[in-house]
Write a protein that holds these residues in place. Structure first.
Motif, PDB file in Angstrom:
ATOM      1  N   ARG A  35       2.264   1.325   9.336  1.00  6.74           N
ATOM      2  CA  ARG A  35       2.632   1.049   7.935  1.00  6.74           C
ATOM      3  C   ARG A  35       1.524   0.266   7.230  1.00  6.74           C
ATOM      4  O   ARG A  35       1.126   0.606   6.119  1.00  6.74           O
ATOM      5  CB  ARG A  35       3.952   0.277   7.895  1.00  6.74           C
ATOM      6  N   THR A  36       1.041  -0.776   7.877  1.00  2.00           N
ATOM      7  CA  THR A  36      -0.017  -1.587   7.281  1.00  2.00           C
ATOM      8  C   THR A  36      -1.279  -0.765   7.087  1.00  2.00           C
ATOM      9  O   THR A  36      -1.921  -0.829   6.029  1.00  2.00           O
ATOM     10  CB  THR A  36      -0.301  -2.830   8.154  1.00  2.00           C
ATOM     11  N   LEU A  37      -1.647   0.018   8.096  1.00  2.00           N
ATOM     12  CA  LEU A  37      -2.838   0.852   7.994  1.00  2.00           C
ATOM     13  C   LEU A  37      -2.721   1.808   6.810  1.00  2.00           C
ATOM     14  O   LEU A  37      -3.632   1.910   5.991  1.00  2.00           O
ATOM     15  CB  LEU A  37      -3.071   1.627   9.295  1.00  2.00           C
ATOM     16  N   SER A  38      -1.599   2.472   6.681  1.00  2.00           N
ATOM     17  CA  SER A  38      -1.391   3.416   5.577  1.00  2.00           C
ATOM     18  C   SER A  38      -1.455   2.716   4.222  1.00  2.00           C
ATOM     19  O   SER A  38      -2.124   3.199   3.299  1.00  2.00           O
ATOM     20  CB  SER A  38      -0.037   4.104   5.712  1.00  2.00           C
ATOM     21  N   LEU A  39      -0.768   1.590   4.091  1.00  2.00           N
ATOM     22  CA  LEU A  39      -0.748   0.869   2.821  1.00  2.00           C
ATOM     23  C   LEU A  39      -2.129   0.343   2.438  1.00  2.00           C
ATOM     24  O   LEU A  39      -2.549   0.458   1.286  1.00  2.00           O
ATOM     25  CB  LEU A  39       0.248  -0.289   2.878  1.00  2.00           C
ATOM     26  N   GLN A  40      -2.846  -0.213   3.406  1.00  2.00           N
ATOM     27  CA  GLN A  40      -4.162  -0.771   3.122  1.00  2.00           C
ATOM     28  C   GLN A  40      -5.157   0.332   2.773  1.00  2.00           C
ATOM     29  O   GLN A  40      -5.993   0.153   1.887  1.00  2.00           O
ATOM     30  CB  GLN A  40      -4.671  -1.579   4.319  1.00  2.00           C
ATOM     31  N   LEU A  41      -5.073   1.471   3.461  1.00  2.00           N
ATOM     32  CA  LEU A  41      -5.946   2.596   3.132  1.00  2.00           C
ATOM     33  C   LEU A  41      -5.685   3.086   1.707  1.00  2.00           C
ATOM     34  O   LEU A  41      -6.616   3.378   0.955  1.00  2.00           O
ATOM     35  CB  LEU A  41      -5.773   3.738   4.133  1.00  2.00           C
ATOM     36  N   LYS A  42      -4.411   3.147   1.319  1.00  2.00           N
ATOM     37  CA  LYS A  42      -4.074   3.563  -0.044  1.00  2.00           C
ATOM     38  C   LYS A  42      -4.631   2.581  -1.066  1.00  2.00           C
ATOM     39  O   LYS A  42      -5.163   2.988  -2.098  1.00  2.00           O
ATOM     40  CB  LYS A  42      -2.551   3.665  -0.211  1.00  2.00           C
ATOM     41  N   GLN A  43      -4.510   1.287  -0.780  1.00  2.00           N
ATOM     42  CA  GLN A  43      -5.023   0.280  -1.710  1.00  2.00           C
ATOM     43  C   GLN A  43      -6.542   0.354  -1.813  1.00  2.00           C
ATOM     44  O   GLN A  43      -7.099   0.254  -2.910  1.00  2.00           O
ATOM     45  CB  GLN A  43      -4.591  -1.122  -1.272  1.00  2.00           C
ATOM     46  N   LEU A  44      -7.217   0.524  -0.679  1.00  2.00           N
ATOM     47  CA  LEU A  44      -8.676   0.640  -0.702  1.00  2.00           C
ATOM     48  C   LEU A  44      -9.118   1.882  -1.487  1.00  2.00           C
ATOM     49  O   LEU A  44     -10.116   1.856  -2.196  1.00  2.00           O
ATOM     50  CB  LEU A  44      -9.233   0.675   0.720  1.00  2.00           C
ATOM     51  N   GLU A  45      -8.341   2.956  -1.352  1.00  2.51           N
ATOM     52  CA  GLU A  45      -8.648   4.174  -2.108  1.00  2.51           C
ATOM     53  C   GLU A  45      -8.426   3.952  -3.602  1.00  2.51           C
ATOM     54  O   GLU A  45      -9.263   4.322  -4.432  1.00  2.51           O
ATOM     55  CB  GLU A  45      -7.776   5.334  -1.610  1.00  2.51           C
ATOM     56  N   GLU A  46      -7.304   3.334  -3.966  1.00  6.55           N
ATOM     57  CA  GLU A  46      -7.001   3.054  -5.371  1.00  6.55           C
ATOM     58  C   GLU A  46      -8.058   2.140  -6.001  1.00  6.55           C
ATOM     59  O   GLU A  46      -8.375   2.265  -7.179  1.00  6.55           O
ATOM     60  CB  GLU A  46      -5.619   2.421  -5.501  1.00  6.55           C
ATOM     61  N   ASP A  47      -8.604   1.220  -5.212  1.00  5.75           N
ATOM     62  CA  ASP A  47      -9.617   0.287  -5.699  1.00  5.75           C
ATOM     63  C   ASP A  47     -11.017   0.891  -5.710  1.00  5.75           C
ATOM     64  O   ASP A  47     -11.974   0.244  -6.128  1.00  5.75           O
ATOM     65  CB  ASP A  47      -9.615  -0.995  -4.864  1.00  5.75           C
ATOM     66  N   GLY A  48     -11.146   2.127  -5.227  1.00  5.95           N
ATOM     67  CA  GLY A  48     -12.422   2.828  -5.276  1.00  5.95           C
ATOM     68  C   GLY A  48     -13.392   2.478  -4.171  1.00  5.95           C
ATOM     69  O   GLY A  48     -14.569   2.802  -4.260  1.00  5.95           O
ATOM     70  N   LEU A  49     -12.914   1.831  -3.110  1.00  4.44           N
ATOM     71  CA  LEU A  49     -13.785   1.453  -2.001  1.00  4.44           C
ATOM     72  C   LEU A  49     -13.909   2.552  -0.947  1.00  4.44           C
ATOM     73  O   LEU A  49     -14.928   2.635  -0.263  1.00  4.44           O
ATOM     74  CB  LEU A  49     -13.285   0.160  -1.340  1.00  4.44           C
ATOM     75  N   ILE A  50     -12.866   3.353  -0.804  1.00  2.00           N
ATOM     76  CA  ILE A  50     -12.925   4.453   0.156  1.00  2.00           C
ATOM     77  C   ILE A  50     -12.521   5.753  -0.521  1.00  2.00           C
ATOM     78  O   ILE A  50     -11.842   5.756  -1.545  1.00  2.00           O
ATOM     79  CB  ILE A  50     -12.047   4.212   1.414  1.00  2.00           C
ATOM     80  N   LEU A  51     -12.943   6.835   0.095  1.00  2.00           N
ATOM     81  CA  LEU A  51     -12.619   8.176  -0.373  1.00  2.00           C
ATOM     82  C   LEU A  51     -11.751   8.843   0.691  1.00  2.00           C
ATOM     83  O   LEU A  51     -12.067   8.792   1.881  1.00  2.00           O
ATOM     84  CB  LEU A  51     -13.899   8.982  -0.584  1.00  2.00           C
ATOM     85  N   ARG A  52     -10.666   9.447   0.258  1.00  6.21           N
ATOM     86  CA  ARG A  52      -9.766  10.179   1.161  1.00  6.21           C
ATOM     87  C   ARG A  52      -9.937  11.658   0.869  1.00  6.21           C
ATOM     88  O   ARG A  52      -9.684  12.110  -0.246  1.00  6.21           O
ATOM     89  CB  ARG A  52      -8.326   9.744   0.902  1.00  6.21           C
TER      90      ARG A  52
END
Length: 100
Positions: free
Chosen positions: A36-53
């Motif tokens: 759950r934490t991994l999924s939520l943090q990945l989504k936040q990092l994507e929304e903030d423009g730090l990672i690309l999914r």
């Protein structure tokens, strides 16, 4: 600090700094994080423009790959500095586990 604050965001960015990774690869490299934490943090990092999914395929099983954006790559020197500092402290205390 909102962009990389918290226990896991910087760790996720650190693991993505060298290469793109799939969800399960990240999960294996961070055994202490919950799904759950991994999924939520990945989504936040994507929304903030730090990672690309990137999603490959339309039907299950689909392939999802995460990588750093140019903005995400701009924090690599900071991650390296924190890692170096942490390793130096760990060496001084005799608790060094793994190099960067």
């Amino acid at each position: 600090m909102d962009l990389v604050g918290g226990k896991w965001k910087a760790v996720m960015l650190y693991h993505l700094k060298g290469d793109s990774k799939r969800y399960n690869e990240l999960r294996k490299e961070m055994p202490g994080v919950t799904e759950r934490t991994l999924s939520l943090q990945l989504k936040q990092l994507e929304e903030d423009g730090l990672i690309l999914r990137q999603v490959y395929g339309e039907k299950p099983p689909i392939k999802v790959v995460y990588s750093l954006t140019d903005f995400g790559k701009s924090c690599i020197p900071v991650l390296d500095a924190i890692t170096g500092w942490g390793n130096q402290i760990a060496l001084q205390k005799g608790e060094f586990i793994k190099g960067s």
